[in-house]
Design an enzyme around this catalytic site. Structure first.
Site, PDB file in Angstrom:
ATOM      1  N   TYR A 125       0.651  -1.134   0.054  1.00 45.22           N
ATOM      2  CA  TYR A 125       0.153  -0.087   0.200  1.00 45.22           C
ATOM      3  C   TYR A 125       0.847   1.354  -0.185  1.00 45.22           C
ATOM      4  CZ  TYR A 125      -4.560  -2.334   0.591  1.00 45.22           C
ATOM      5  OH  TYR A 125      -5.635  -3.153   0.584  1.00 45.22           O
ATOM      6  N   LYS A 175       3.797 -15.031   3.809  1.00 43.73           N
ATOM      7  CA  LYS A 175       4.361 -15.861   2.712  1.00 43.73           C
ATOM      8  C   LYS A 175       5.658 -15.892   2.510  1.00 43.73           C
ATOM      9  CE  LYS A 175       2.913 -18.432  -1.045  1.00 43.73           C
ATOM     10  NZ  LYS A 175       2.363 -19.568  -1.055  1.00 43.73           N
ATOM     11  N   ASP A 208      -1.746 -18.436   2.278  1.00 39.81           N
ATOM     12  CA  ASP A 208      -2.918 -19.326   1.486  1.00 39.81           C
ATOM     13  C   ASP A 208      -3.441 -20.509   2.175  1.00 39.81           C
ATOM     14  OD1 ASP A 208      -0.198 -20.343   1.589  1.00 39.81           O
ATOM     15  OD2 ASP A 208      -0.075 -21.314  -0.351  1.00 39.81           O
ATOM     16  N   ASP A 232      -5.807  -7.211   4.325  1.00 38.75           N
ATOM     17  CA  ASP A 232      -7.097  -6.506   3.577  1.00 38.75           C
ATOM     18  C   ASP A 232      -7.702  -7.857   2.998  1.00 38.75           C
ATOM     19  OD1 ASP A 232      -8.742  -4.759   1.906  1.00 38.75           O
ATOM     20  OD2 ASP A 232      -7.599  -5.573   0.347  1.00 38.75           O
ATOM     21  N   ASP A 236     -11.675  -9.792   4.520  1.00 38.03           N
ATOM     22  CA  ASP A 236     -12.775  -9.800   3.715  1.00 38.03           C
ATOM     23  C   ASP A 236     -13.232 -11.414   3.719  1.00 38.03           C
ATOM     24  OD1 ASP A 236     -13.184  -7.194   2.907  1.00 38.03           O
ATOM     25  OD2 ASP A 236     -13.072  -7.725   0.438  1.00 38.03           O
TER      26      ASP A 236
HETATM   27  C1  IPM Z   1     -10.341  -1.714   3.362  1.00 38.97           C
HETATM   28  C2  IPM Z   1     -10.642  -1.362   1.948  1.00 38.97           C
HETATM   29  C3  IPM Z   1      -9.546  -0.425   1.612  1.00 38.97           C
HETATM   30  C4  IPM Z   1      -8.320  -1.191   1.620  1.00 38.97           C
HETATM   31  C5  IPM Z   1      -9.639   0.273   0.158  1.00 38.97           C
HETATM   32  C6  IPM Z   1     -11.217   0.911  -0.013  1.00 38.97           C
HETATM   33  C7  IPM Z   1      -8.482   1.344  -0.024  1.00 38.97           C
HETATM   34  O1  IPM Z   1     -10.693  -2.384   1.074  1.00 38.97           O
HETATM   35  O2  IPM Z   1     -10.553  -0.928   4.189  1.00 38.97           O
HETATM   36  O3  IPM Z   1     -10.195  -2.824   3.618  1.00 38.97           O
HETATM   37  O4  IPM Z   1      -8.102  -1.894   0.523  1.00 38.97           O
HETATM   38  O5  IPM Z   1      -7.549  -1.023   2.700  1.00 38.97           O
HETATM   39 MN    MN Z   2     -10.698  -4.239   2.117  1.00 40.90          MN
END
Ligand code: IPM
Ligand code: MN
Length: 332
Positions: A125, A175, A208, A232, A236
């Protein structure tokens, strides 16, 4: 504190979160900031230096969501994400992105209760890299990952402190079999800091493999610490496993300084304005903000109201955004 409702469902869920804070008996001095896609379209700038200076003076920032609708050609990809959210994470040096997961009953993660600490100021990032000979057949794209000893160490130490506070294990996810340089730095740093926490059981998983364990036995995790990009993606997945991303909250922390609190989910333009977005991620993010602001009792009461509500309502018919907010407020 500063309130950035932002885009899509951001303003709706943020308002509900503020209503819940009020119902918990905490009175906040709030300043709204008009930031996000509309402001960019109107003025051509995402976040000015004076906005950053003002936000820096707040004790906390509550943010709903930022990002244009998918396929919106009027805003170049990444403009809002990089220019607003990532800029704030970097400029305020919010190095620990703390994302708690407590699985909803009936979800495949049922019983899981863990926290991911995602490094938040470095890695892929950091924006290192560039394009050379762009648009030609010989073009080159590089995208580096920045890992400093200082940045890794403070994040890892945050993970150990949290594991101690929660009485759990700490798992490092990376990793290191392929990313041999950054992985080496992370693993050595983790090992060095672990020596200061002999009471905390530790573990290492490749990312992984962690994706398998996250689905098959998420109940095995206590605290996970990982780099920015892995964190990140993994959060999710964790959100999906634990009942849906609409429940996933986050705190972007620099302890003792201005910090930013936001749901993990995005702007969800497809359901914006319909009154059906799940406000629980925003509500839990606001509770994490209250912990940061020195209101641990109100924060604990909101966390309890949310978990009781989730435990009792996961099988019921879906409620509207406002109904969920009202149900939480009533429990308070
Ligand atoms: C998160 C989001 C952000 C990230 C995006 C919106 C830049 O996906 O906070 O997880 O990738 O960190
Ligand atoms: Mn995210």
């Amino acid at each position: 504190m500063a309130v950035i409702g932002g885009d899509g469902i951001g303003p709706e869920v943020t308002q509900i979160a503020l209503d819940v804070v009020a119902a918990a008996g905490v009175s906040l001095d709030t300043t709204p900031y008009d930031l996000g896609a509309d402001r960019y379209r109107r003025t051509g700038d995402v976040l000015s230096d004076s906005d950053v200076a003002e936000l820096r003076r707040a004790d906390a920032i509550l943010l709903g969501a930022v990002g244009p609708p998918v396929g919106d050609a009027s805003i170049p990809i990444g403009t809002l994400e990089r220019g607003l959210l990532l800029r704030l994470r970097f400029e305020l040096d919010l190095f620990a992105n703390v994302r708690p997961f407590r699985a909803v009953p009936g979800s495949i993660g049922e019983g899981a209760d863990f926290v991911v600490v995602r490094e938040n100021t470095e890695g892929a990032y950091a924006g290192e890299g560039g394009l050379l000979r762009k648009g030609t057949r010989h073009e080159i794209a590089t995208q580096g990952s920045v890992n400093t000893r200082m940045g890794v160490e403070r994040c890892v130490r945050f993970g150990f402190d949290l594991a101690r506070q929660r009485g759990t294990t700490l798992t490092l996810v990376h990793k290191s079999n392929v990313l041999t340089y950054s992985g080496d730095l992370w693993r050595r740093t983790f090992g060095d800091v672990a020596a200061e926490y002999p009471d905390i059981p530790t573990d290492y998983q490749h990312v992984d493999a962690a994706c398998i364990y996250m689905v098959e036995r998420p109940g095995g995790y206590g605290v996970i610490v990982t780099d920015n990009l892995f964190g990140d993606i993994l959060t999710d997945l964790a959100g999906a496993v634990c009942g849906g991303i609409g429940f996933a909250a986050s705190a972007n922390l620099h302890p003792g300084q201005t910090s930013l609190f936001e749901p993990v989910h995005g702007a969800a333009h497809d359901i914006a304005g319909k009154g059906i977005a799940n406000p629980l991620a925003a509500i839990t993010s606001a509770a994490m903000m209250l912990e940061h602001l020195g209101e641990p009792d109100a924060a604990a009461r909101i966390h309890k109201a949310v978990s009781d509500f989730v435990d009792h309502n996961s099988q019921s018919a879906p409620l509207s955004t406002a109904e969920v907010g009202k149900a939480i407020a009533e429990r308070l």
